[in-house]
Enzyme design. Sequence first.
Site, PDB file in Angstrom:
ATOM      1  N   LYS A 181       0.903  -1.107   0.050  1.00 34.62           N
ATOM      2  CA  LYS A 181       0.131  -0.375   0.169  1.00 34.62           C
ATOM      3  C   LYS A 181       0.746   1.564  -0.226  1.00 34.62           C
ATOM      4  O   LYS A 181       1.295   1.246   1.123  1.00 34.62           O
ATOM      5  CB  LYS A 181      -0.957   0.461   1.686  1.00 34.62           C
ATOM      6  CG  LYS A 181      -1.954   0.805   0.789  1.00 34.62           C
ATOM      7  CD  LYS A 181      -2.445   1.595   2.750  1.00 34.62           C
ATOM      8  CE  LYS A 181      -1.661   3.455   3.009  1.00 34.62           C
ATOM      9  NZ  LYS A 181      -1.804   4.426   2.171  1.00 34.62           N
ATOM     10  N   GLU A 191      10.933   0.086   9.203  1.00 39.89           N
ATOM     11  CA  GLU A 191      12.244   1.704   9.641  1.00 39.89           C
ATOM     12  C   GLU A 191      10.985   3.395   9.839  1.00 39.89           C
ATOM     13  O   GLU A 191      10.532   3.545   8.953  1.00 39.89           O
ATOM     14  CB  GLU A 191      12.469   2.212   7.600  1.00 39.89           C
ATOM     15  CG  GLU A 191      12.538   0.517   7.381  1.00 39.89           C
ATOM     16  CD  GLU A 191      14.420   0.159   8.075  1.00 39.89           C
ATOM     17  OE1 GLU A 191      14.559   1.755   8.575  1.00 39.89           O
ATOM     18  OE2 GLU A 191      14.350  -0.713   8.094  1.00 39.89           O
ATOM     19  N   CYS A 231      14.036  10.519   6.361  1.00 37.39           N
ATOM     20  CA  CYS A 231      14.518  10.187   7.096  1.00 37.39           C
ATOM     21  C   CYS A 231      15.904  10.231   7.652  1.00 37.39           C
ATOM     22  O   CYS A 231      16.170  10.068   9.406  1.00 37.39           O
ATOM     23  CB  CYS A 231      13.982   9.126   7.332  1.00 37.39           C
ATOM     24  SG  CYS A 231      14.197   7.757   6.133  1.00 37.39           S
ATOM     25  N   GLU A 279      11.801  15.819  14.882  1.00 35.49           N
ATOM     26  CA  GLU A 279      11.798  15.133  13.281  1.00 35.49           C
ATOM     27  C   GLU A 279      11.747  16.277  12.761  1.00 35.49           C
ATOM     28  O   GLU A 279      10.409  17.169  13.572  1.00 35.49           O
ATOM     29  CB  GLU A 279      11.622  13.877  13.179  1.00 35.49           C
ATOM     30  CG  GLU A 279      11.749  13.969  11.923  1.00 35.49           C
ATOM     31  CD  GLU A 279      11.406  12.496  11.148  1.00 35.49           C
ATOM     32  OE1 GLU A 279      10.565  11.837  11.471  1.00 35.49           O
ATOM     33  OE2 GLU A 279      12.262  11.593  10.580  1.00 35.49           O
TER      34      GLU A 279
HETATM   35  P1  NAP Z   1       2.955   8.518   8.103  1.00 37.10           P
HETATM   36  O1  NAP Z   1       2.048   8.951   8.547  1.00 37.10           O
HETATM   37  O2  NAP Z   1       3.084   7.298   8.425  1.00 37.10           O
HETATM   38  O3  NAP Z   1       2.651   7.549   6.646  1.00 37.10           O
HETATM   39  C1  NAP Z   1       3.762   6.477   6.092  1.00 37.10           C
HETATM   40  C2  NAP Z   1       2.771   5.432   5.705  1.00 37.10           C
HETATM   41  O4  NAP Z   1       2.023   4.944   6.771  1.00 37.10           O
HETATM   42  C3  NAP Z   1       1.388   5.861   4.499  1.00 37.10           C
HETATM   43  O5  NAP Z   1       1.562   5.150   3.476  1.00 37.10           O
HETATM   44  C4  NAP Z   1       0.520   6.294   5.426  1.00 37.10           C
HETATM   45  O6  NAP Z   1      -0.604   5.872   4.476  1.00 37.10           O
HETATM   46  C5  NAP Z   1       0.051   4.749   6.317  1.00 37.10           C
HETATM   47  N1  NAP Z   1      -0.335   4.974   7.754  1.00 37.10           N
HETATM   48  C6  NAP Z   1      -0.603   6.233   7.544  1.00 37.10           C
HETATM   49  N2  NAP Z   1      -1.401   5.980   9.053  1.00 37.10           N
HETATM   50  C7  NAP Z   1      -1.346   4.494   8.834  1.00 37.10           C
HETATM   51  C8  NAP Z   1      -2.538   3.462  10.325  1.00 37.10           C
HETATM   52  N3  NAP Z   1      -3.248   4.522  11.205  1.00 37.10           N
HETATM   53  N4  NAP Z   1      -2.334   2.909   9.784  1.00 37.10           N
HETATM   54  C9  NAP Z   1      -1.728   2.059   8.575  1.00 37.10           C
HETATM   55  N5  NAP Z   1      -1.080   2.900   7.971  1.00 37.10           N
HETATM   56  C10 NAP Z   1      -1.020   4.286   7.707  1.00 37.10           C
HETATM   57  O7  NAP Z   1       4.203   8.955   7.910  1.00 37.10           O
HETATM   58  P2  NAP Z   1       4.600  10.115   7.130  1.00 37.10           P
HETATM   59  O8  NAP Z   1       4.137  11.449   7.133  1.00 37.10           O
HETATM   60  O9  NAP Z   1       3.963  10.045   5.367  1.00 37.10           O
HETATM   61  O10 NAP Z   1       6.061  10.324   6.602  1.00 37.10           O
HETATM   62  C11 NAP Z   1       7.375  10.536   7.160  1.00 37.10           C
HETATM   63  C12 NAP Z   1       7.962   9.525   7.982  1.00 37.10           C
HETATM   64  O11 NAP Z   1       8.403   8.525   7.650  1.00 37.10           O
HETATM   65  C13 NAP Z   1       8.595  10.768   8.766  1.00 37.10           C
HETATM   66  O12 NAP Z   1       8.443  10.113  10.301  1.00 37.10           O
HETATM   67  C14 NAP Z   1      10.368   9.806   8.942  1.00 37.10           C
HETATM   68  O13 NAP Z   1      10.777   9.686   9.300  1.00 37.10           O
HETATM   69  C15 NAP Z   1       9.841   8.366   8.246  1.00 37.10           C
HETATM   70  N6  NAP Z   1      10.522   7.532   7.510  1.00 37.10           N
HETATM   71  C16 NAP Z   1      10.795   6.446   7.465  1.00 37.10           C
HETATM   72  C17 NAP Z   1      11.944   5.779   6.481  1.00 37.10           C
HETATM   73  C18 NAP Z   1      12.646   5.153   6.987  1.00 37.10           C
HETATM   74  O14 NAP Z   1      13.426   3.814   6.214  1.00 37.10           O
HETATM   75  N7  NAP Z   1      13.393   4.876   8.786  1.00 37.10           N
HETATM   76  C19 NAP Z   1      11.955   5.866   5.891  1.00 37.10           C
HETATM   77  C20 NAP Z   1      11.276   7.516   4.992  1.00 37.10           C
HETATM   78  C21 NAP Z   1      10.315   7.706   5.405  1.00 37.10           C
HETATM   79  P3  NAP Z   1      -1.890   7.305   4.262  1.00 37.10           P
HETATM   80  O15 NAP Z   1      -0.513   8.103   3.096  1.00 37.10           O
HETATM   81  O16 NAP Z   1      -3.067   6.853   3.327  1.00 37.10           O
HETATM   82  O17 NAP Z   1      -2.119   8.190   5.443  1.00 37.10           O
END
Ligand code: NAP
Length: 463
Positions: free
Chosen positions: A157, A232, A266, A366
């Site tokens: 997804k 991650e 990240c 962050e």
């Molecule tokens: P996010 O809100 O966690 O979204 C990431 C993914 O999770 C999206 O596909 C999102 O879908 C989904 N999601 C959201 N709420 C969910 C739930 N309740 N249950 C299951 N899935 C859910 O993160 P973001 O703000 O978009 O992305 C930035 C974050 O990702 C940052 O904190 C960053 O550090 C982290 N990141 C980490 C890495 C790593 O390798 N460690 C790499 C890249 C990013 P929707 O789009 O539908 O909300």
Amino acid sequence: MSNQITVTNPATGEVLAQIPADSADTVNAKLKAGHEAFKKFSKTTAYERAALLEKWAELILANKQELAEIMTKENGKPLPESLGEAAYTASYLTWYAEEAKRLYGRTIPAATSSKRLLVTQQGIGLVAAITPWNFPAAMMTRKAGPALAAGCTFIVKPAEDTPLTMIRLVELAHEAGIPKDVVQIVNGKGSEIGPLFTGSDYVRKITFTGSTPVGKLLIQQSAETVKGVSMELGGHAPFIICEDADIDYAVTQALASKFRNAGQTCVCANRFLVHESVVAEFSEKFAKAAAALKVGNGMDAGVEVGPVINKKGFDKIVEQIEDAKAKGATVLAGGTTNHDVEKGYFFINPTVLGNVTHDMNIMQEETFGPVAPIVSFKTYEEAVEIANNTPFGLAAYFFTDNYKRGIFFQENLDFGILGWNDGLPSTAQAPFGGMKESGIGSEGGIEGIQPYLETKYLSIGNI
Ligand code: NAP
């Protein structure tokens, strides 16, 4: 469940596409199909799986211009960065095509002469992945590459902000000959699809890249059916510059680490810790270089920093800048925006902040945006203490030509990825993963395939 996803260009606000979201019934049917497909796919040879991965990588590279343009339009990153991501995306497939052939077992000398003891490894089953918008293609193959190499089937997804890249990537997988039920995509809201993945008996593994709060939720939900999880999550990377560092070189690495993808990675440097004897020189050179970066639509030639992804991200970054200014930070570069909430475009000019103190939100959270706070330190012990003072432990950087200092940082920084005189350490051959609340497990390298394998022990008696 909501039934329509609107994909917009964060550089212009233009609607790129309306795509249907999958219903719960469709998601469940795809999970069942993925589970059924595992029975056959897991019996293919490593050489057959390697050939499929190689073909998929070849098609990604052959179509990299098209893929990169989709990425730039829906994510906002400059086109050269998207082309770089296409190559990076393919590199995980070629690396794991080779690794598929090295999933060795072992024999154990038995304590009894009438026994033989064998250990083998096999694919875990159907893997369900949830990926973020910041690397819409690479975060998928970093998971799918090792999963398929191990003989698993895969369902993903993508983030609602960037589903178009994933749709094309999955089409290319099928064009490469990977059966349709072996790699599948579902679209929709994470909060609706997440529980379908975690609650399904067909799914044996959840792999996630995204924020720490969502990661925690998925871990909790996965406990119900005792699924394996790979996480991650978020970071808060320190970027330490010592008195002996080559400052001009450190500035080039700081620019790449901080402003790539408009600061939305990240592993982005999030806190610049600079020795007091060089903080003035570094701040001046870094601010000058940051101010010279060309901001704009990633499709335009020469643009180095695109927009941030959406209003939510934009608001958080602006709030951090305003909080820092209110608490006494000095704006050395940027600090300004160019946005239109109605139209939906969100630019933040590369920002460098001096006079930063630890009570500012930017030092605690962050940022995920193009903002660089600089603080000075006196001793290396103090630098490590500041660096480790966070629940996150993903990436850390240190710049020194003194090998004793370098080893001191290597041994004392509580982070899973370290860059010593290197602002961009991520590569398919090496493990990428966080400590503490930055995650569980590693992706990439020989470590990256282990989460997709089960260990099976066989004891043969009466010999
Ligand atoms: P996010 O809100 O966690 O979204 C990431 C993914 O999770 C999206 O596909 C999102 O879908 C989904 N999601 C959201 N709420 C969910 C739930 N309740 N249950 C299951 N899935 C859910 O993160 P973001 O703000 O978009 O992305 C930035 C974050 O990702 C940052 O904190 C960053 O550090 C982290 N990141 C980490 C890495 C790593 O390798 N460690 C790499 C890249 C990013 P929707 O789009 O539908 O909300």
